[in-house]
Design a protein around this motif. Structure first.
Motif, PDB file in Angstrom:
ATOM      1  N   LEU A  14     -20.238  25.338 -60.198  1.00 57.49           N
ATOM      2  CA  LEU A  14     -20.813  24.394 -59.235  1.00 57.49           C
ATOM      3  C   LEU A  14     -20.299  24.692 -57.828  1.00 57.49           C
ATOM      4  O   LEU A  14     -21.074  24.691 -56.861  1.00 57.49           O
ATOM      5  N   VAL A  15     -19.019  24.960 -57.698  1.00 59.78           N
ATOM      6  CA  VAL A  15     -18.451  25.299 -56.392  1.00 59.78           C
ATOM      7  C   VAL A  15     -19.090  26.582 -55.860  1.00 59.78           C
ATOM      8  O   VAL A  15     -19.402  26.690 -54.667  1.00 59.78           O
ATOM      9  N   GLN A  16     -19.301  27.569 -56.735  1.00 58.20           N
ATOM     10  CA  GLN A  16     -19.950  28.805 -56.306  1.00 58.20           C
ATOM     11  C   GLN A  16     -21.355  28.535 -55.786  1.00 58.20           C
ATOM     12  O   GLN A  16     -21.786  29.129 -54.790  1.00 58.20           O
ATOM     13  N   LEU A  17     -22.075  27.647 -56.462  1.00 57.40           N
ATOM     14  CA  LEU A  17     -23.417  27.295 -55.998  1.00 57.40           C
ATOM     15  C   LEU A  17     -23.353  26.666 -54.606  1.00 57.40           C
ATOM     16  O   LEU A  17     -24.152  27.015 -53.721  1.00 57.40           O
ATOM     17  N   VAL A  18     -22.405  25.758 -54.405  1.00 57.77           N
ATOM     18  CA  VAL A  18     -22.277  25.086 -53.105  1.00 57.77           C
ATOM     19  C   VAL A  18     -21.924  26.113 -52.022  1.00 57.77           C
ATOM     20  O   VAL A  18     -22.459  26.063 -50.904  1.00 57.77           O
ATOM     21  N   ARG A  37     -24.082  27.201 -48.664  1.00 57.25           N
ATOM     22  CA  ARG A  37     -23.536  27.208 -47.300  1.00 57.25           C
ATOM     23  C   ARG A  37     -23.876  28.514 -46.585  1.00 57.25           C
ATOM     24  O   ARG A  37     -24.202  28.511 -45.384  1.00 57.25           O
ATOM     25  N   GLU A  38     -23.824  29.625 -47.290  1.00 55.82           N
ATOM     26  CA  GLU A  38     -24.149  30.919 -46.698  1.00 55.82           C
ATOM     27  C   GLU A  38     -25.588  30.958 -46.197  1.00 55.82           C
ATOM     28  O   GLU A  38     -25.929  31.784 -45.338  1.00 55.82           O
ATOM     29  N   ARG A  39     -26.422  30.075 -46.723  1.00 53.01           N
ATOM     30  CA  ARG A  39     -27.841  30.036 -46.347  1.00 53.01           C
ATOM     31  C   ARG A  39     -28.167  28.829 -45.479  1.00 53.01           C
ATOM     32  O   ARG A  39     -29.333  28.486 -45.288  1.00 53.01           O
ATOM     33  N   ARG A  99     -15.359  21.351 -49.035  1.00 54.58           N
ATOM     34  CA  ARG A  99     -16.518  22.171 -48.643  1.00 54.58           C
ATOM     35  C   ARG A  99     -17.275  21.460 -47.537  1.00 54.58           C
ATOM     36  O   ARG A  99     -17.727  20.327 -47.714  1.00 54.58           O
ATOM     37  N   PRO A 100     -17.432  22.094 -46.361  1.00 53.39           N
ATOM     38  CA  PRO A 100     -18.060  21.399 -45.232  1.00 53.39           C
ATOM     39  C   PRO A 100     -19.529  21.074 -45.464  1.00 53.39           C
ATOM     40  O   PRO A 100     -20.069  20.179 -44.805  1.00 53.39           O
TER      41      PRO A 100
END
Length: 419
Positions: free
Chosen positions: A70-74, A78-80, A135-136
């Motif tokens: 889930l953190v990886q998805l978030v 953010r990168e997008r 996570r911002p």
């Protein structure tokens, strides 16, 4: 007039490979490709759905690897340039229930009142929130997706509760979210039984007062499109109606409202009319004050290789299952461009339709009048068709001059006077 602010636009993220079962075979590259196609539409956020049995398969086990994914998805979002809202307890999605085995059959216990279950639920919500707190681009937690459908009819095996028990459960779950990630946008979200079904334990007052914002889920397959037609005023303004209806129970006259789910379900809305429906629905919603944003259901079509969905569920995406924009997707992209270049500044709704919800207005005992076909629903639709832009006030608020002034209401209309 409300100060101009660009509304938030997003989608409920339905992965193209495996639907929400993708958590069982999580592929970050596939997720990234999905999110690229979402960002290309101009969206600024996604709402995501960790499946409860996958993340908490045992009452005392929260899978570390699932939380990491889930953190990886978030982080990928953010990168997008995408923010992420996370639903905690799934709960119910697209006609399927997702409950862990420790709540079912031999372990059957009430989802809302059993102390072991509620302690485990709170722990999961707090864990997910804490994992994302730094996570911002993490917006906040929604307690669960339409989890109120477990609390009564028409569910085939409901966990029956009273309104006071529903409120106690909501407060505890929201508190767990806040403890995990203080200050984020934590809320709860019900399907429209909370607004339309007499005796339902989740009430309009709870929806409009608990949590950081009010969430409304506007689905026109609930009898609206069937009764009034795909292009009828009541259908194209159903989202606006729910937004205004929710404001009647809010104590804060400018409490934000999030149109968290809205879609164009075929055949209630024919495929050839989906783009026009999307354009009209967004325009109607953003003609209401204090709208936080619009989150369309859903991002991508469901793969037809997957079995047993109601047929309408397969075609709700703004993008095809191979990530190509559909007409409704292009219509939403145009709306995003339009409203970001010129943010809506809706004038106050000076005319209010008075809702007599019965002696216990907070409990909403006479909600059927607000449902499609009900006298209040039809009066609102007729006023809207006549260009009146109605607001909604409860009968007791009709005597509260300060509350009316705060909302800019100068004229009250009784249902019996609408022809």
């Amino acid at each position: 007039m409300t100060a101009s602010r660009a509304p938030r636009f997003g989608v409920n993220y339905t992965p193209t490979r495996g639907w929400f079962h993708h958590w069982l075979d999580f592929d970050l590259d596939e997720v990234r490709a999905d999110l690229d196609s979402v960002a290309d539409l101009g969206m600024d956020h996604v709402r995501v759905f960790p499946l409860w049995p996958v993340f908490q398969p045992n009452r005392t086990l929260i899978r570390t690897r699932a939380v990491e994914q889930l953190v990886q998805l978030v982080d990928a979002a953010r990168e997008r340039g995408l923010d992420v809202a996370v639903d905690g307890l799934q709960g119910h999605l697209s006609s399927f229930d997702f409950q862990p085995a420790w709540t079912l059959s031999w372990h059957r216990r009430n989802l809302f009142t059993d102390p072991d279950v509620t302690t485990a639920q709170a722990r999961l919500l707090q864990t997910l929130a804490r994992a994302l707190a730094e996570r911002p681009n993490f917006l906040g937690m929604t307690v669960g997706n339409e989890i109120n459908q477990f609390s009564g009819a028409p569910h085939p095996d409901p966990d029956l509760i009273a309104p006071a028990q529903a409120e106690e459960w909501l407060r505890r779950m929201l508190r767990a979210c806040e403890e995990g990630a203080p200050g984020r946008l934590h809320l709860h979200a019900e399907y429209d039984a909370a607004w339309y079904q007499d005796g339902h334990p989740f009430t309009p007052a709870q929806a409009a007062r608990l949590g950081a914002v009010t969430a409304v889920h506007s689905w026109v397959f609930n009898g609206t499109a069937q009764r009034y037609g795909a292009t009828g005023t009541a259908t194209t303004h159903h989202a606006a109606y729910l937004i205004e209806l929710s404001k009647a129970w809010a104590r804060d006259p400018h409490r934000p409202v999030w149109l968290q789910e809205v879609g164009a379900p075929a055949p209630c809305v024919p495929a050839e009319g989906a783009a026009d429906f999307a354009t009209a629905t967004v325009a109607g919603a953003l003609d209401c004050e204090d709208v936080w944003g619009v989150t369309w259901w859903c991002s991508h079509d469901v793969d037809r290789a997957l079995a047993d969905f109601p047929d309408l569920e397969y075609s709700l995406g703004l993008l095809t299952n191979d990530r190509r924009p559909k007409p409704a997707g292009r219509a939403i992209a145009r709306a995003i461009e339009q409203y970001r270049d010129k943010p809506p500044a809706p004038a106050p709704r000076h005319t209010a339709l008075v809702l007599d919800a019965g002696p216990d207005e907070d409990g909403g005992p006479q909600r059927a009048a607000c449902a499609p076909g009900g006298a209040f629903f039809e009066a609102f639709a007729r006023l809207t068709a006549d260009g009146a832009r109605p607001a909604v006030v409860l009968a007791r608020q009709a005597q509260d001059r300060a509350q009316l002034a705060a909302r800019g209401i100068t004229e009250l209309v009784a249902v019996r006077d609408v022809h």
